[in-house]
Design a protein around this motif. Sequence first.
Motif, PDB file in Angstrom:
ATOM      1  N   VAL A 241     101.595 136.780 111.320  1.00  0.00           N
ATOM      2  CA  VAL A 241     101.208 136.426 109.947  1.00  0.00           C
ATOM      3  C   VAL A 241     102.445 136.421 109.066  1.00  0.00           C
ATOM      4  CG1 VAL A 241      98.916 137.441 110.221  1.00  0.00           C
ATOM      5  CG2 VAL A 241     100.779 138.823 109.264  1.00  0.00           C
ATOM      6  N   SER A 242     102.329 135.751 107.919  1.00  0.00           N
ATOM      7  CA  SER A 242     103.358 135.865 106.881  1.00  0.00           C
ATOM      8  C   SER A 242     103.276 137.253 106.266  1.00  0.00           C
ATOM      9  CB  SER A 242     103.153 134.795 105.805  1.00  0.00           C
ATOM     10  OG  SER A 242     103.258 133.508 106.363  1.00  0.00           O
ATOM     11  N   CYS A 243     104.425 137.821 105.911  1.00  0.00           N
ATOM     12  CA  CYS A 243     104.424 139.206 105.444  1.00  0.00           C
ATOM     13  C   CYS A 243     105.521 139.430 104.401  1.00  0.00           C
ATOM     14  CB  CYS A 243     104.596 140.165 106.622  1.00  0.00           C
ATOM     15  SG  CYS A 243     106.043 139.829 107.651  1.00  0.00           S
ATOM     16  N   PHE A 244     105.591 140.651 103.918  1.00  0.00           N
ATOM     17  CA  PHE A 244     106.533 141.046 102.862  1.00  0.00           C
ATOM     18  C   PHE A 244     106.495 140.073 101.679  1.00  0.00           C
ATOM     19  CE2 PHE A 244     108.231 142.937 106.760  1.00  0.00           C
ATOM     20  CZ  PHE A 244     108.419 144.256 106.345  1.00  0.00           C
ATOM     21  N   PRO A 245     105.302 139.884 101.088  1.00  0.00           N
ATOM     22  CA  PRO A 245     105.185 138.917  99.978  1.00  0.00           C
ATOM     23  C   PRO A 245     105.936 139.347  98.729  1.00  0.00           C
ATOM     24  CG  PRO A 245     103.178 140.205 100.179  1.00  0.00           C
ATOM     25  CD  PRO A 245     104.023 140.561 101.362  1.00  0.00           C
ATOM     26  N   GLN A 246     106.319 140.611  98.624  1.00  0.00           N
ATOM     27  CA  GLN A 246     107.013 141.076  97.427  1.00  0.00           C
ATOM     28  C   GLN A 246     108.446 140.552  97.334  1.00  0.00           C
ATOM     29  OE1 GLN A 246     106.197 142.760 100.089  1.00  0.00           O
ATOM     30  NE2 GLN A 246     107.235 144.734 100.331  1.00  0.00           N
ATOM     31  N   PHE A 247     108.971 140.053  98.474  1.00  0.00           N
ATOM     32  CA  PHE A 247     110.332 139.515  98.478  1.00  0.00           C
ATOM     33  C   PHE A 247     110.256 138.002  98.268  1.00  0.00           C
ATOM     34  CE2 PHE A 247     110.691 143.446 100.927  1.00  0.00           C
ATOM     35  CZ  PHE A 247     111.736 144.064 100.249  1.00  0.00           C
ATOM     36  N   VAL A 248     110.388 137.571  97.031  1.00  0.00           N
ATOM     37  CA  VAL A 248     110.252 136.156  96.674  1.00  0.00           C
ATOM     38  C   VAL A 248     111.500 135.397  97.146  1.00  0.00           C
ATOM     39  CG1 VAL A 248     109.954 134.529  94.771  1.00  0.00           C
ATOM     40  CG2 VAL A 248     108.876 136.796  94.678  1.00  0.00           C
ATOM     41  N   GLY A 249     111.257 134.218  97.711  1.00  0.00           N
ATOM     42  CA  GLY A 249     112.367 133.382  98.142  1.00  0.00           C
ATOM     43  C   GLY A 249     112.742 133.547  99.603  1.00  0.00           C
ATOM     44  N   ALA A 250     112.116 134.486 100.311  1.00  0.00           N
ATOM     45  CA  ALA A 250     112.393 134.682 101.736  1.00  0.00           C
ATOM     46  C   ALA A 250     111.083 134.526 102.512  1.00  0.00           C
ATOM     47  CB  ALA A 250     113.006 136.051 101.989  1.00  0.00           C
ATOM     48  N   PHE A 251     111.188 133.904 103.691  1.00  0.00           N
ATOM     49  CA  PHE A 251     109.998 133.686 104.506  1.00  0.00           C
ATOM     50  C   PHE A 251     110.026 134.635 105.688  1.00  0.00           C
ATOM     51  CE2 PHE A 251     107.732 131.464 107.973  1.00  0.00           C
ATOM     52  CZ  PHE A 251     106.478 131.424 107.383  1.00  0.00           C
ATOM     53  N   PHE A 252     109.230 135.714 105.601  1.00  0.00           N
ATOM     54  CA  PHE A 252     109.141 136.707 106.662  1.00  0.00           C
ATOM     55  C   PHE A 252     107.875 136.479 107.485  1.00  0.00           C
ATOM     56  CE2 PHE A 252     111.784 138.891 103.544  1.00  0.00           C
ATOM     57  CZ  PHE A 252     112.759 139.495 104.330  1.00  0.00           C
ATOM     58  N   THR A 253     107.965 136.745 108.792  1.00  0.00           N
ATOM     59  CA  THR A 253     106.792 136.778 109.661  1.00  0.00           C
ATOM     60  C   THR A 253     106.754 138.123 110.386  1.00  0.00           C
ATOM     61  OG1 THR A 253     107.986 135.744 111.498  1.00  0.00           O
ATOM     62  CG2 THR A 253     106.741 134.289 110.020  1.00  0.00           C
ATOM     63  N   CYS A 254     105.521 138.621 110.602  1.00  0.00           N
ATOM     64  CA  CYS A 254     105.315 139.883 111.306  1.00  0.00           C
ATOM     65  C   CYS A 254     104.336 139.653 112.448  1.00  0.00           C
ATOM     66  CB  CYS A 254     104.767 140.960 110.363  1.00  0.00           C
ATOM     67  SG  CYS A 254     105.919 141.447 109.049  1.00  0.00           S
ATOM     68  N   MET A 255     104.633 140.221 113.610  1.00  0.00           N
ATOM     69  CA  MET A 255     103.778 140.056 114.778  1.00  0.00           C
ATOM     70  C   MET A 255     103.426 141.415 115.372  1.00  0.00           C
ATOM     71  SD  MET A 255     104.387 138.155 118.478  1.00  0.00           S
ATOM     72  CE  MET A 255     105.342 139.513 119.131  1.00  0.00           C
ATOM     73  N   SER A 256     102.149 141.570 115.736  1.00  0.00           N
ATOM     74  CA  SER A 256     101.674 142.734 116.462  1.00  0.00           C
ATOM     75  C   SER A 256     101.220 142.268 117.844  1.00  0.00           C
ATOM     76  CB  SER A 256     100.504 143.399 115.724  1.00  0.00           C
ATOM     77  OG  SER A 256      99.910 144.400 116.524  1.00  0.00           O
ATOM     78  N   ASN A 257     101.707 142.931 118.886  1.00  0.00           N
ATOM     79  CA  ASN A 257     101.382 142.551 120.262  1.00  0.00           C
ATOM     80  C   ASN A 257     101.023 143.822 121.031  1.00  0.00           C
ATOM     81  OD1 ASN A 257     101.140 141.515 122.813  1.00  0.00           O
ATOM     82  ND2 ASN A 257     103.284 140.926 123.031  1.00  0.00           N
ATOM     83  N   ILE A 258      99.723 144.045 121.265  1.00  0.00           N
ATOM     84  CA  ILE A 258      99.250 145.203 122.027  1.00  0.00           C
ATOM     85  C   ILE A 258      99.169 144.784 123.487  1.00  0.00           C
ATOM     86  CG2 ILE A 258      97.355 146.827 122.369  1.00  0.00           C
ATOM     87  CD1 ILE A 258      96.737 146.470 119.378  1.00  0.00           C
TER      88      ILE A 258
END
Length: 261
Positions: free
Chosen positions: A116-133
């Motif tokens: 998913v897209s994440c860290f929305p508080q950092f404007v101007g940067a596109f972060f993605t976060c992945m969880s893999n169990i």
Amino acid sequence: MRKVLSICAALALMGASASAADMLVKKAPPRTPLPVWSWTGFYLGGHLGGAWAKSDWLEDTALSGGGGPFPGFVDASINAAGFLGGAQAGYDYQSGWAVFGVEADVNFTDNLKSTVSCFPQFVGAFFTCMSNIKSMSTVTGRVGAAFDRGLLYVLGGFAWEREQLDNACASCNGAVPGGAPILFRAQTTRNGWTIGGGMEYALAGNWSAFLQYNYLDFGTRDLQFTTLLSDGLMPFTEDIRDHINVVKAGINYRFNWGAGR
């Protein structure tokens, strides 16, 4: 006179035959009752099923050393669903209608992951976060009520998961030599607890089939993310909160099981 004697002899023979028949009926052994299934014994088996996992990433500024303005902020909320398969082994003991048991299982999956897209508080940067169990396992005790071939039970005990978490920033490539995307990763085995319940039914021979639900909770733990690049970037920490719902069906082979009908 001869006719009278003949008639008396015939009646005597008929009476003797009737008495012998009565004796045979009276001395016939009682019918053996049908055997009842017993759930006592060891068992091994396998299962297939599905799992639904939720992973929340919470900003942990105290341990990251950044002293940022977002303590406790939800950086990411990841929902994942996938298939799983595995094996189980255990032992049951039946006393009357009550059944007591212990069981250990292990579950593997290669698709219980989501990005998913994440860290929305950092404007101007596109972060993605992945969880893999990647895998889960439990050791539980269970208590059930037997209805001959049927068994209803509840269970509870300990749980473990093997998890990989990734954080990437494709738009941050100016921050590292060569313009490569930034990628951080955390891998861990976490412990927690589980509760659940199910039903099992005796099939032909020594086989039984079951359907079971488990809820696994791993609480909230601090995890450190380190970069996979040799760029000298500092690691950071996140408070990761995980729980998983599992539904599975399977079969068991029971050793030294009681006689069946």
